[in-house]
Design an enzyme around this catalytic site. Structure first.
Site, PDB file in Angstrom:
ATOM      1  N   GLU A 209      22.401  15.654  19.584  1.00 42.91           N
ATOM      2  CA  GLU A 209      22.487  15.768  21.101  1.00 42.91           C
ATOM      3  C   GLU A 209      23.533  16.042  21.490  1.00 42.91           C
ATOM      4  O   GLU A 209      24.019  17.280  20.733  1.00 42.91           O
ATOM      5  CB  GLU A 209      22.810  13.618  21.399  1.00 42.91           C
ATOM      6  CG  GLU A 209      23.744  13.940  20.760  1.00 42.91           C
ATOM      7  CD  GLU A 209      24.625  11.697  20.685  1.00 42.91           C
ATOM      8  OE1 GLU A 209      23.737  11.036  21.317  1.00 42.91           O
ATOM      9  OE2 GLU A 209      25.480  12.103  19.741  1.00 42.91           O
TER      10      GLU A 209
ATOM     11  N   ASP B 180      33.599  13.377  23.193  1.00 41.35           N
ATOM     12  CA  ASP B 180      32.715  14.387  24.620  1.00 41.35           C
ATOM     13  C   ASP B 180      33.739  15.380  25.335  1.00 41.35           C
ATOM     14  O   ASP B 180      33.409  15.480  26.327  1.00 41.35           O
ATOM     15  CB  ASP B 180      32.068  13.737  24.536  1.00 41.35           C
ATOM     16  CG  ASP B 180      31.193  12.047  24.152  1.00 41.35           C
ATOM     17  OD1 ASP B 180      31.522  12.536  23.016  1.00 41.35           O
ATOM     18  OD2 ASP B 180      30.915  11.092  25.148  1.00 41.35           O
TER      19      ASP B 180
HETATM   20  O1  FUB Z   1      30.225   9.518  24.292  1.00 46.86           O
HETATM   21  C1  FUB Z   1      28.891   8.149  24.279  1.00 46.86           C
HETATM   22  C2  FUB Z   1      27.589   9.078  23.386  1.00 46.86           C
HETATM   23  O2  FUB Z   1      28.548   9.554  22.758  1.00 46.86           O
HETATM   24  C3  FUB Z   1      27.568  11.335  23.987  1.00 46.86           C
HETATM   25  O3  FUB Z   1      26.997  10.961  24.653  1.00 46.86           O
HETATM   26  C4  FUB Z   1      27.314  11.345  22.368  1.00 46.86           C
HETATM   27  O4  FUB Z   1      26.760  13.316  22.474  1.00 46.86           O
HETATM   28  C5  FUB Z   1      28.153  10.870  21.252  1.00 46.86           C
HETATM   29  O5  FUB Z   1      28.877  11.702  21.330  1.00 46.86           O
END
Ligand code: FUB
Length: 451
Positions: free
Chosen positions: A219, A34
């Protein structure tokens, strides 16, 4: 200071400032995911999440993150790990040992650095909240606010400092709200709506900028402004795993128009991708993640970077992930040719050690004609010698082509063992080259460097 304390202080300082020389993945000492890259004071700072293996008692097949590190680089090749900046059990509102320190961001305003991160709030509240920590320097120390930001329920914060003078925070599946000047609270004039979950009603602050756009399981929103356009970029599940996509608007809170992909699904099935986009010294870059150091477990990921380009109409050209990454490789340091720009003639790469993937890769040349190309190496000085970390049972030769300069290199047998062998080469002038190495017999190479 007592000698043990001095020793500990030296160890901690050394651990906190690790220098990494890297192609993709760029972070090679810990798992990292991320990635939010930001340019502060002429340097690139990288704020990723930090994947770890789940301790006993935690779900073993899930994300597990207890803290954050910050990294910096001036050339996008050498990364310094400044050490841990925020950890779960030192943030008052985070549920202890919840291991949910997911995707963060960091922005600067008036000389203060605001680090935004999602995590699991104290027992009873459920879900994710987003908190802020503040520092005087990009590498910290960061002080956490006592409470998370009121009005945000969700993951993956990203702050856009727009040219209209406002800061906007994006999170989750494309939610967006304006921040107050203090960067720690939502502004009072944000739109509000009431949402229903079963019999429960709750107030939702902000707008859903991805409403009606391709956004299944979206997301990780990352918003930026360029040439009068706002870009809302985000991962979503197009078929089975995430792609990076984007939409454009003339206004930070939309409406946004879907434009297409920035990066397609990872070929190996790694479920997530998550990214950020920056302009550094005139070039645009896409930071993203992949599970290179954990090929059998896509919850332990590693940050990569590749160049990104715009079309004249402001749309983004799709980025193909590379191993070579970006930046000029210093030819006087080991050049990991397994991070090639092109490969052929039967050459391939393999992990050194499948019990410790952080040992990296080697290039296998099964016989004559196998080759790799590695672009952009820089010789600061003319060189007449080269060191090769080599494994072969038979003496042989390799042809090196440095841009148009062709050299024959005699390589000794290493009796089937890894050895660093120093070999003479026809003088190579200082300069920047694309390198091609062609083997004339079976050999394995870990790296090469020019003396
Ligand atoms: O790293 C945990 C979660 O997985 C992140 O918050 C999302 O965006 C995905 O990459």
């Amino acid at each position: 200071m007592k000698s043990k304390q001095v020793f500990m202080a030296v160890c901690m300082f050394t651990a906190a400032c690790i220098q990494l020389n890297a192609q993709n993945p760029i972070i090679r000492n810990i798992y990292s995911a991320d990635p939010t890259a930001r340019v502060f004071n002429g340097k690139v700072y990288l704020y990723p999440s930090h994947d770890i293996f789940p301790p006993e008692g935690q779900r073993q097949d899930w994300f597990c993150m207890e803290d954050y590190h910050v990294f910096s680089s001036e050339d996008l090749m050498d990364w310094t790990d400044h050490g841990m900046i925020v950890t779960q059990n030192k943030v008052p509102w985070v549920r202890p040992n919840s291991y949910s320190m997911w995707a963060p961001d960091c922005v600067e305003k008036d000389g203060k650095y605001y680090f935004y991160f999602p995590s699991a709030p104290g027992t009873g509240m459920g879900g994710f909240a987003v908190g802020v920590c503040v520092a005087d320097r990009p590498e910290g120390p960061f002080t956490p606010e006592a409470e998370p930001i009121k009005g945000i329920g969700g993951i993956d914060p990203c702050v856009l400092q727009a040219s209209d003078g406002n800061a906007y925070i994006f999170w989750g599946a494309g939610m967006c709200a304006k921040l107050k000047n203090n960067m720690k609270e939502l502004a009072d004039d944000n739109p509000k709506s009431v949402r229903k979950f079963g019999n429960r009603e709750f107030e939702s602050v902000g707008v859903n900028c991805l409403q009606g756009l391709p956004s299944r399981q979206a997301e990780g929103p990352f918003a930026f402004e360029y040439n009068g356009n706002y870009y809302l970029t985000y991962p979503y599940v197009r078929e089975n795993t995430e792609v990076l996509a984007y939409a454009m608007s003339k206004s930070p809170m939309g409406p946004y128009e879907y434009k297409g992909l920035i990066m397609a699904e990872h070929a190996n099935g790694c479920w997530t991708n998550h990214h950020s986009i920056i302009n550094y010294k005139g070039q645009w870059y896409l930071f993203y993640h992949h599970n290179d150091y954990s090929p059998k477990d896509d919850k332990r990921r590693s940050v990569c970077v590749d160049s990104l380009f715009f079309n004249p109409d402001g749309t983004i050209k799709e980025v193909k992930p590379t191993l070579r990454g970006v930046g000029l490789s210093n030819a006087h340091k080991p050049i990991q040719i397994d991070r090639y720009s092109a490969i052929g003639g039967g050459a391939s790469i393999e992990y050194h050690d499948t019990l410790n993937y952080f040992q990296g890769w080697k290039t296998i040349f099964p016989g004559a004609g196998a080759w790799v190309v590695y672009n952009k190496i820089g010789l600061e000085k003319a060189s007449k010698n080269m060191t090769v970390r080599l494994k072969t049972s038979k003496a042989g030769t390799a042809t090196l082509i440095l841009s148009n300069n062709k050299l024959q290199v005699k390589l000794p047998s290493t009796n089937g063992q890894w050895q660093e062998v120093k070999v003479a080469v026809k003088s190579v002038k200082k300069g920047v080259y694309d390198l091609k190495l062609i083997a004339d017999s079976q050999m394995e190479i870990d790296w090469i460097k020019f003396e």
